[in-house]
Design a protein around this motif. Sequence first.
Motif, PDB file in Angstrom:
ATOM      1  N   TYR A  29      25.388  38.793 -15.655  1.00  0.00           N
ATOM      2  CA  TYR A  29      26.780  38.410 -15.923  1.00  0.00           C
ATOM      3  C   TYR A  29      26.891  36.915 -16.234  1.00  0.00           C
ATOM      4  N   ARG A  30      26.151  36.099 -15.497  1.00  0.00           N
ATOM      5  CA  ARG A  30      26.214  34.653 -15.728  1.00  0.00           C
ATOM      6  C   ARG A  30      25.772  34.309 -17.150  1.00  0.00           C
ATOM      7  N   MET A  31      24.647  34.839 -17.574  1.00  0.00           N
ATOM      8  CA  MET A  31      24.087  34.501 -18.880  1.00  0.00           C
ATOM      9  C   MET A  31      24.950  35.054 -20.015  1.00  0.00           C
ATOM     10  N   LEU A  32      25.436  36.275 -19.829  1.00  0.00           N
ATOM     11  CA  LEU A  32      26.262  36.886 -20.873  1.00  0.00           C
ATOM     12  C   LEU A  32      27.583  36.136 -21.034  1.00  0.00           C
ATOM     13  N   LEU A  33      28.259  35.864 -19.929  1.00  0.00           N
ATOM     14  CA  LEU A  33      29.536  35.151 -19.991  1.00  0.00           C
ATOM     15  C   LEU A  33      29.364  33.726 -20.515  1.00  0.00           C
ATOM     16  N   ALA A  34      28.315  33.041 -20.042  1.00  0.00           N
ATOM     17  CA  ALA A  34      28.080  31.658 -20.476  1.00  0.00           C
ATOM     18  C   ALA A  34      27.767  31.598 -21.970  1.00  0.00           C
ATOM     19  N   SER A  35      27.020  32.581 -22.489  1.00  0.00           N
ATOM     20  CA  SER A  35      26.713  32.592 -23.922  1.00  0.00           C
ATOM     21  C   SER A  35      27.986  32.783 -24.746  1.00  0.00           C
ATOM     22  N   VAL A  36      28.920  33.575 -24.236  1.00  0.00           N
ATOM     23  CA  VAL A  36      30.205  33.766 -24.926  1.00  0.00           C
ATOM     24  C   VAL A  36      30.999  32.461 -24.928  1.00  0.00           C
ATOM     25  N   PHE A  37      31.044  31.780 -23.778  1.00  0.00           N
ATOM     26  CA  PHE A  37      31.783  30.514 -23.682  1.00  0.00           C
ATOM     27  C   PHE A  37      31.185  29.459 -24.629  1.00  0.00           C
ATOM     28  N   ILE A  38      29.872  29.379 -24.682  1.00  0.00           N
ATOM     29  CA  ILE A  38      29.225  28.390 -25.545  1.00  0.00           C
ATOM     30  C   ILE A  38      29.412  28.760 -27.022  1.00  0.00           C
ATOM     31  N   LEU A  39      29.413  30.050 -27.328  1.00  0.00           N
ATOM     32  CA  LEU A  39      29.672  30.478 -28.708  1.00  0.00           C
ATOM     33  C   LEU A  39      31.073  30.053 -29.141  1.00  0.00           C
ATOM     34  N   LEU A  40      32.045  30.192 -28.258  1.00  0.00           N
ATOM     35  CA  LEU A  40      33.411  29.748 -28.568  1.00  0.00           C
ATOM     36  C   LEU A  40      33.437  28.244 -28.822  1.00  0.00           C
ATOM     37  N   TRP A  41      32.656  27.482 -28.027  1.00  0.00           N
ATOM     38  CA  TRP A  41      32.560  26.037 -28.208  1.00  0.00           C
ATOM     39  C   TRP A  41      31.945  25.701 -29.565  1.00  0.00           C
ATOM     40  N   ILE A  42      30.881  26.408 -29.923  1.00  0.00           N
ATOM     41  CA  ILE A  42      30.198  26.185 -31.204  1.00  0.00           C
ATOM     42  C   ILE A  42      31.147  26.462 -32.369  1.00  0.00           C
ATOM     43  N   TYR A  66      34.408  33.997  -8.889  1.00  0.00           N
ATOM     44  CA  TYR A  66      33.217  33.163  -8.701  1.00  0.00           C
ATOM     45  C   TYR A  66      32.319  33.187  -9.945  1.00  0.00           C
ATOM     46  N   LEU A  67      32.177  34.377 -10.562  1.00  0.00           N
ATOM     47  CA  LEU A  67      31.359  34.498 -11.773  1.00  0.00           C
ATOM     48  C   LEU A  67      31.938  33.681 -12.921  1.00  0.00           C
ATOM     49  N   PHE A  68      33.260  33.685 -13.028  1.00  0.00           N
ATOM     50  CA  PHE A  68      33.913  32.911 -14.087  1.00  0.00           C
ATOM     51  C   PHE A  68      33.628  31.420 -13.912  1.00  0.00           C
ATOM     52  N   ILE A  69      33.735  30.936 -12.684  1.00  0.00           N
ATOM     53  CA  ILE A  69      33.446  29.520 -12.405  1.00  0.00           C
ATOM     54  C   ILE A  69      31.975  29.217 -12.673  1.00  0.00           C
ATOM     55  N   LEU A  70      31.094  30.120 -12.241  1.00  0.00           N
ATOM     56  CA  LEU A  70      29.655  29.936 -12.414  1.00  0.00           C
ATOM     57  C   LEU A  70      29.277  29.863 -13.889  1.00  0.00           C
ATOM     58  N   ALA A  71      29.824  30.776 -14.697  1.00  0.00           N
ATOM     59  CA  ALA A  71      29.470  30.844 -16.114  1.00  0.00           C
ATOM     60  C   ALA A  71      30.144  29.758 -16.950  1.00  0.00           C
ATOM     61  N   SER A  72      31.386  29.433 -16.637  1.00  0.00           N
ATOM     62  CA  SER A  72      32.128  28.467 -17.458  1.00  0.00           C
ATOM     63  C   SER A  72      31.886  27.031 -17.023  1.00  0.00           C
ATOM     64  N   VAL A  73      32.234  26.725 -15.787  1.00  0.00           N
ATOM     65  CA  VAL A  73      32.137  25.335 -15.301  1.00  0.00           C
ATOM     66  C   VAL A  73      30.692  24.940 -15.005  1.00  0.00           C
ATOM     67  N   CYS A  74      29.987  25.776 -14.227  1.00  0.00           N
ATOM     68  CA  CYS A  74      28.635  25.409 -13.768  1.00  0.00           C
ATOM     69  C   CYS A  74      27.555  25.603 -14.823  1.00  0.00           C
ATOM     70  N   THR A  75      27.836  26.364 -15.866  1.00  0.00           N
ATOM     71  CA  THR A  75      26.813  26.612 -16.887  1.00  0.00           C
ATOM     72  C   THR A  75      27.221  26.023 -18.236  1.00  0.00           C
ATOM     73  N   ALA A  76      28.243  26.602 -18.876  1.00  0.00           N
ATOM     74  CA  ALA A  76      28.632  26.166 -20.224  1.00  0.00           C
ATOM     75  C   ALA A  76      29.117  24.719 -20.242  1.00  0.00           C
ATOM     76  N   TYR A  77      30.107  24.413 -19.392  1.00  0.00           N
ATOM     77  CA  TYR A  77      30.657  23.049 -19.385  1.00  0.00           C
ATOM     78  C   TYR A  77      29.620  22.027 -18.936  1.00  0.00           C
ATOM     79  N   ALA A  78      28.939  22.297 -17.826  1.00  0.00           N
ATOM     80  CA  ALA A  78      27.991  21.327 -17.273  1.00  0.00           C
ATOM     81  C   ALA A  78      26.886  21.006 -18.263  1.00  0.00           C
ATOM     82  N   PHE A  79      26.411  22.021 -18.986  1.00  0.00           N
ATOM     83  CA  PHE A  79      25.338  21.785 -19.956  1.00  0.00           C
ATOM     84  C   PHE A  79      25.811  20.886 -21.088  1.00  0.00           C
ATOM     85  N   ILE A  80      26.945  21.243 -21.704  1.00  0.00           N
ATOM     86  CA  ILE A  80      27.465  20.490 -22.852  1.00  0.00           C
ATOM     87  C   ILE A  80      27.823  19.069 -22.448  1.00  0.00           C
TER      88      ILE A  80
END
Length: 303
Positions: free
Chosen positions: A39-52, A219-233
């Motif tokens: 779930y983390r990887m799938l959701l984070a990839s969607v968030f980063i795709l939206l950013w791209i 928790y998954l939403f925070i993990l994928a969006s804030v802790c993964t997609a946002y933190a990386f970018i």
Amino acid sequence: MQNDKLKSYLHFHVIVFIWGFTAVLGALISLNAVPLVWYRMLLASVFILLWIRFKKKSLKVAPKKLLILIVAGLVIAAHWLTFFGAIKVSNVSITLAMLSTGAFFTSILEPIFYKRKFVGYEVLFGLVVIAGLYIIFNVETDYFWGILLGLLSAFLSAVFTMINGKLVHHAAPSVISFYELLTGALGISVYLLIVTFLGDGSKGFNAAFFSISLSDWGYLFILASVCTAYAFIASVAVMKHLSPYTVMLTINLEPVYGILLAFLVFGSDEKMSPQFYYGAAIILATVILNGYLKTKRKINKIS
């Protein structure tokens, strides 16, 4: 310029604090490691795709680089599976203490990946890190599997860092991250499909896999969006204004932040023996000193 450095420094501390909170979220989420990472990887990839798409970046990558991205995606998936697996069978403190050995593994792998000679003091530091691990192994025997999974996670993290070091010059970091996260999610999907049809259906895709509580979704939403997609970018942006030593020193605070947060959230469940903290302090101090000496050598070479 100085103001930009200060803002970037403070911002980076916030990012590292967020990374430290990732382990706490892993403990709060009731899912097992496999569905959690999927779930983390799938959701984070969607968030980063939206950013791209928002930034109108190209997703084109050379075929040869795409193959490396696939390998990197599988490695980061394995890293997170062992990371959250370690949390599930032990606790946050044990996992983060082991994760801090990642820099030590990097110092071993770097000469192999980049074809340079080993430095004498790195061998000595390796022995000191082993001594710190020995102390922890001796006093925390109940967490044997958590320690092993944590060490494996640290090693995989170092491998992933080496691979990404070669990729970052050939594509935008957000594009690299998108392909890696998506590949990791697809790799876990293949495993789950195999388990579903050929193995134990209770561990693959089933009704329970997709039945998630409201709190876990939060928790998954925070993990994928804030802790993964946002933190990386965000980390890529602020690193442009900081020296390598500052970056290294700040990143090494991740286990410190994480252990403190875990103690505040979980209380006595995260309280360890004094010897554990001695061992963890030895490992962390060695990693910081190693990073300082490596940065100093690079500066001396440039000057």
